[in-house]
Write a protein that holds these residues in place. Structure first.
Motif: not given
Length: 121
Positions: A56-58, A91-97
């Protein structure tokens, strides 16, 4: 570091191997441990909930899986205690760094709280 031995550790290890299998599609899961572990409905449910959360996070939040069972050290932070360990999923969230480190806790059939957990410092 803590030295944990016994069936609780092996149960958690077997459960996490099932997570790795599900996330990496590794083929067969090797659950050969010192203590025999039966993969039961509860373990399957735990694994499925964990994987569902990651998926769900992905899918819904743009996260990327950048590590599965990777060693992380906090030594460069200059803390006065030995800090670090194996991150079950990163997990890495690129939009939020932003980075999220997930740790699967199986609790051997019991609820395990993050606060006041004996792995915390």
């Amino acid at each position: 570091m803590f030295e944990l031995l016994g069936p609780r550790l092996d149960r958690g290890h077997a459960c996490f191997e099932a997570v790795q299998y599900r996330l990496r599609f590794l083929g067969t899961v090797d659950v050969s441990n010192e203590f025999p572990i039966t993969i039961d409905e509860e373990m399957i449910r735990i694994v499925q909930e964990y994987v569902d959360y990651i998926e769900s996070r992905v899918e819904d939040h743009g996260a990327q899986i950048v590590g599965i069972e990777d060693w992380l050290s906090l030594a460069k932070l200059g803390l006065r205690l030995e800090a670090g360990g194996t991150a079950d999923c990163i997990l890495y969230y690129p939009a939020e760094h932003r980075v999220q480190v997930l740790d699967l806790k199986t609790g051997a059939g019991k609820l395990v709280q993050a606060i006041a957990n004996d792995q915390g410092r």
